[in-house]
Design an enzyme around this catalytic site. Structure first.
Site, mmCIF file in Angstrom:
data_model
loop_
_atom_site.group_PDB
_atom_site.id
_atom_site.type_symbol
_atom_site.label_atom_id
_atom_site.label_comp_id
_atom_site.label_asym_id
_atom_site.label_seq_id
_atom_site.Cartn_x
_atom_site.Cartn_y
_atom_site.Cartn_z
ATOM 1 N N GLU A 510 38.606 43.345 42.604
ATOM 2 C CA GLU A 510 38.230 41.779 42.620
ATOM 3 C C GLU A 510 38.884 41.202 43.817
ATOM 4 O O GLU A 510 38.150 41.155 45.085
ATOM 5 C CB GLU A 510 38.905 41.248 41.557
ATOM 6 N N GLU A 803 48.249 38.138 34.394
ATOM 7 C CA GLU A 803 46.986 37.459 34.175
ATOM 8 C C GLU A 803 46.831 36.710 32.845
ATOM 9 O O GLU A 803 46.514 35.712 32.716
ATOM 10 C CB GLU A 803 45.701 38.385 34.596
ATOM 11 N N HIS A 823 48.936 37.800 38.901
ATOM 12 C CA HIS A 823 48.132 36.770 38.770
ATOM 13 C C HIS A 823 48.885 35.494 38.907
ATOM 14 O O HIS A 823 49.325 35.365 37.940
ATOM 15 C CB HIS A 823 47.287 36.915 37.534
HETATM 16 C C1 BGC Z 1 39.702 36.376 38.139
HETATM 17 C C2 BGC Z 1 40.513 35.165 37.764
HETATM 18 C C3 BGC Z 1 39.109 33.817 37.724
HETATM 19 C C4 BGC Z 1 38.028 34.451 36.856
HETATM 20 C C5 BGC Z 1 37.289 33.247 36.517
HETATM 21 C C6 BGC Z 1 38.580 36.794 36.926
HETATM 22 O O1 BGC Z 1 37.952 37.636 37.060
HETATM 23 O O2 BGC Z 1 40.545 37.281 38.082
HETATM 24 O O3 BGC Z 1 41.492 34.790 38.082
HETATM 25 O O4 BGC Z 1 39.516 32.424 38.091
HETATM 26 O O5 BGC Z 1 37.907 35.613 36.888
HETATM 27 O O6 BGC Z 1 37.285 32.783 35.496
#
Ligand code: BGC
Length: 950
Positions: A510, A803, A823
């Site tokens: 990501e 996260e 995160h």
């Molecule tokens: C990310 C987030 C992002 C989100 C959107 C995720 O995959 O890691 O931090 O804001 O997607 O909802």
């Protein structure tokens, strides 16, 4: 904006008292010293801003000290400057207290020009001070026409295909150049589409990683400038570069995971170098060497290279001495000229990514298949330095993970499709060999090394922490070790994710500049590090990525890695919120000017979307994926209606636009946005708030479309997130704020004192409780160690912010799939730690007027200290409780004023610098309000004590 504006007349009266007092003392000498001279937020930088902004920080031993005037001199040589010969600019005496964001207004600046500057300040008594030491800045190449070279490279894309990944080797480029005697000065200007490292005569140039950084390469690319005078000599010299695919041609994000038809090479397939080495000789001659068809190219030791997938290095294929002039390049081919259409080439405005710390392993354990597991003791982003002895051809495999599986093995499930694996094949040096990957990085705490011949020790693997070199700004510490760990976890998570752009996470497939995460966390980020230059860079990325409909996208830069990614409430507002925070923190109005048309376009988009109704009714965002947007992402329990949140963000950004319009003296637009904010608030109230103050939404409307309930769980308007944001974003009339606070407090209590907020709710939660007098509930949330809480993560060994609240739970283990342990969104509590526990707030832009107002817990924390380097200098607030007494120490920088609010039960017990308040109150304007004595001061160090309990 969030500072209460009660009793404005009383305030003016009190401030005039302070100023009378300040003016009353005279001193014959001026001890003001201008320090930390910066240009465009940097010390002695190379820049390309045509009218650079200068700043300095004043120091003085005197209390209540201010600057009443300044004079800046800019000269073309240090000698001229030392004799006051300002051939570029003499600002003359300017009557002003400004010490930052001062635009250079001298002779027009040319490419390559070096400017030396100094400043002097007049103090509060109009006594002139001494000149500062001199500082400098250098102009880079201002014009695309300054670039004489060609983009060069070697197309290796036919190589490196396997069943999952396509990872061709890294091109090596080199050239021998002959220089004359008498080199006076040499500069290297260099960039790449892809990533580059540059070498001259055996030495790597600079210590930056991941250069030239990520941009929308279709629009612009940045270059770096290095002083390479000492790397060159007369006669034969060798210059060379290694290229990698990077964000330009490599893998980005989850494209493989989501089965996007395109998974890599989003900007181009073949990486290319553009370099220009400029030499100036003592006799005035100049010589320019550029990247061109005469360079030679090859590939060898770096067999695979990719930011996400890792690097494979075969030391047996090394080109020994390839960056030395003596190297025999006969086996190398001619480089290819890579035709590139025009794009802007600008000087890198951010802070370069560098190694910021080395980490030693905490422990090394042998695994079962001949592997060793290194625990680096800290989750971070970076690479390793390997020190290894073995035979030629020995192969070492290095895998990285943040956590361990229950059986003690490396957990890599959460990396998803990021291979995050490095490989090193030894050349067999009997003295041992040292290696680090160059063009990749990983988010990890553990390293699993397979293939080591000998038992490793703590020198075998060193962790090299990588991150953007944002200068230190603040620090927080208190008597509670769990909270200190929380704070350190926040800082480490920021360090791991401020890597050229603000990423969501550093480990999995990501690592995108998610806009929601950035807007939630930006104000917290300003408290830990000076992010002025970092965000100056990213706001360009964000505005470059603005969608044609005016919305800011889900992430920036915004390559097409998933067709359905577009925009979402709570994310798309980052273009306004981040610019606003940079304005608020650094008094930066250029950022407003620069992006004003883009920001207006975004506000226009919101207005059109709302269909002229000034709010977003239920299901206004049915057309985006997921329906309604990401909402209060990763909250627990009932989900807050996303359109209610969207409406609040609409009102919030309209108010910010009004304030920013004032900041750039655009009074008409300020009136316009104030009026817009007013209309939004009243529409919001009508639609989402009952007369008794209860917040609600039309659940039946959402129920008509099952996707909403499937994706978002049960929706509600009556949530912690709803009230917290309504209070924080000032969406409610004053009359409804206390009851909203009561309801919020009640919802937390009904939830057994636990939070239920996701990304969008968490930031506002504790500040909203504090603002409405429920500080002790906020402290309860801070101090919780049960699930879900920050404390729960720490009790379970977290060294960074997770996260999800349930990233790991003792009952369920790890959440499968999307699950990062680094995160920063839930780290947005940092704001409350500084502003409410430490009690440091800015009243208006740039901490020119400071508020110190610590909130004291009933238990759990007996002392706390927050400090912050602002544009004006260091602010410190430090308190401790002893029995029934509070002791507060405060430092207020020169040229600012502060309203220090001292918590007390009894006004008569307050003392200032050891003297009872009653006796000294004639010196300091003061007032008493809601359990606080408010004292107005200018700069200086102060100590206060007061009785806080009977
Ligand atoms: C990310 C987030 C992002 C989100 C959107 C995720 O995959 O890691 O931090 O804001 O997607 O909802």
């Amino acid at each position: 904006m969030f500072v209460e504006q009660r009793f404005p007349l009383l305030k003016i009266f009190l401030w005039s008292l302070v100023l009378c007092f300040c003016g009353g003392v005279t001193a014959a000498t001026n001890d003001l010293k201008a320090t930390y001279l910066r240009c465009e937020y940097k010390v002695d930088p190379v820049i390309d801003a045509p009218s650079p902004r200068l700043s300095w920080i004043l120091k003085s031993q005197r209390k209540q000290q201010t600057q009443t005037a300044y004079r800046i001199l800019v000269a073309s040589t240090p000698n001229k400057l030392s004799t006051q010969l300002a051939d570029l600019w003499d600002s003359k005496k300017v009557l002003s207290d400004k010490t930052f964001q001062i635009e250079y207004k001298g002779a027009p600046l040319k490419s390559r020009q070096i400017c030396y500057w100094k400043v002097m300040s007049w103090d509060k008594n109009d006594v002139p001070g001494e000149w500062s030491k001199y500082a400098r800045w250098e102009m880079g190449l201002l014009d695309t026409a300054d670039w004489k070279g060609q983009w060069i490279g070697l197309d290796l894309t036919a190589l490196g295909k396997d069943s999952i990944y396509h990872l061709p080797p890294a091109p090596y480029l080199r050239k021998t150049v002959v220089l004359k005697d008498g080199i006076k000065k040499a500069r290297l200007y260099v960039t790449a589409l892809g990533l580059y490292e540059f070498y001259i005569n055996g030495a790597r140039i600079g210590k930056d990683f991941l250069t030239p950084g990520w941009t929308d390469y279709n629009k612009r690319v940045y270059y770096q400038a290095y002083d390479v005078t000492s790397n060159l000599h007369s006669g034969n010299n060798a210059i060379g570069s290694i290229l990698s695919y990077g964000w330009y041609a490599g893998y980005i994000g989850y494209a493989i995971l989501v089965k996007n038809p395109q998974v890599k090479s989003f900007y181009g397939k073949v990486p290319a170098l553009l370099a220009q080495l400029e030499i100036e000789y003592n006799n005035g001659e100049t010589q320019t060497i550029t990247s061109d068809s005469k360079w030679k190219a090859n590939y060898g030791p770096i067999e695979q290279t990719d930011i996400l997938q890792g690097e494979f290095y075969n030391a047996g294929k090394e080109f020994v001495g390839w960056t030395l002039p003596t190297y025999n390049e006969s086996g190398w081919k001619a480089v290819e000229i890579i035709q590139k259409e025009n794009r802007t080439i600008e000087c890198y405005p951010g802070n370069p990514v560098q190694v910021t710390q080395n980490l030693k392993p905490l422990s090394i354990k042998a695994g079962d298949k001949g592997s060793y597991l290194f625990d680096m003791g800290q989750n971070f982003a970076g690479i390793i330095k390997l020190w290894v002895k073995g035979s030629a051809g020995d192969t070492l495999l290095l895998r990285y993970g943040e956590m361990l599986n229950p059986d003690g093995t490396l957990m890599t499930a959460n990396l998803r499709m990021a291979r995050a694996t490095d490989r090193y094949i030894l050349r067999g040096d009997p003295d041992g060999e040292v290696w680090s990957p160059r063009f990749t990085y990983h988010g990890f705490r553990y390293v699993e090394a397979t293939g080591l011949r000998q038992q490793p020790d703590e020198t075998s693997i060193t962790g090299l922490v990588l991150g953007s070199t944002t200068p230190d700004a603040g620090s927080f510490q208190c008597s509670n070790s769990m909270i200190n760990q929380l704070y350190q976890n926040i800082v480490w998570t920021q360090r791991a994710n401020f890597v050229d752009i603000p990423t969501d996470c550093p480990q999995r497939d990501e690592r995108l500049g998610w806009t929601g995460d950035a807007q939630i966390y930006v104000s917290s980020a300003t408290l830990n590090k000076d992010i002025s230059a970092f965000f100056t860079k990213w706001l360009v990325d964000l505005n470059d990525a603005q969608l044609s409909n005016g919305a800011y996208p889900d992430y920036a830069p915004f390559p097409p890695i998933r067709a359905t990614d577009a925009f979402s409430p709570g994310w798309m507002e980052a273009g306004i919120i981040c610019a606003y925070e940079i304005f608020r923190t650094y008094g930066d109005t250029r950022i407003i000017q620069k992006f004003w048309p883009n920001m207006e376009k975004f506000m226009e988009f919101l207005q059109q979307r709302s269909g002229g109704r000034y709010f977003f009714a239920e299901r206004s965002f049915d057309d985006i994926v997921p329906k309604g947007g990401f909402g209060d992402w990763l909250s627990i329990g009932k989900k807050t209606a996303p359109d209610m949140l969207a409406t609040m963000y609409f009102g919030y950004t309209a108010s910010m636009m009004a304030e920013m319009a004032e900041g750039i003296d655009n009074h008409d637009r300020a009136i316009y946005y104030n009026e817009l904010a007013r209309r939004i608030k009243s529409a919001f109230l009508k639609h989402y708030v009952l007369p008794n103050g209860e917040m609600k939404c039309d659940i039946a409307e959402y129920a008509k479309d099952r996707t909403y309930s499937d994706e978002q769980g049960e929706l509600s308007g009556n949530t912690q997130t709803a009230y917290a944001n309504a209070i924080y974003m000032r969406m409610l009339p004053d009359s409804l704020i206390p009851s909203a606070g009561e309801r919020l407090d009640k919802l937390v209590k009904e939830n057994n004192g636990f939070l239920s907020t996701g990304f969008l709710g968490v930031k506002a939660l504790l500040p909203a409780l504090s603002k409405t007098g429920h500080t002790q509930t906020a402290y309860k949330l801070l101090l919780n160690t049960g699930y879900p809480s920050w404390g729960y993560e720490i009790e379970n060994g977290a060294t960074t912010i997770w996260e999800r609240w349930n990233s790991y739970t003792r009952n369920e283990g790890f959440v499968a799939g999307m699950n990062s342990f680094s995160h920063y969104s839930f780290g947005s509590i940092c704001e409350w730690l500084f502003q409410n526990v430490g009690g440091i707030k800015s009243d208006g832009p740039a901490y020119k007027r400071i508020i110190i107002k610590p909130e004291i817990p009933e238990g759990g924390i007996a002392s706390a200290k927050a400090s912050l380097n602002t544009m004006n200098g260091e602010v410190v607030s430090s308190w401790k409780i002893k029995k029934n007494m509070l002791f507060l120490e405060v430092k207020i920088p020169v040229n600012t004023t502060a309203d220090i609010q001292i918590p007390t039960q009894n006004y008569n017990t307050v003392s200032i610098n050891g003297e009872k308040h009653g006796k000294v109150s004639a010196l300091y304007a003061s007032s008493v309000e809601n359990g606080y004595v408010s004292i107005k001061v200018g700069s200086g160090n102060y100590t206060f004590s007061s009785e806080i309990k009977k």
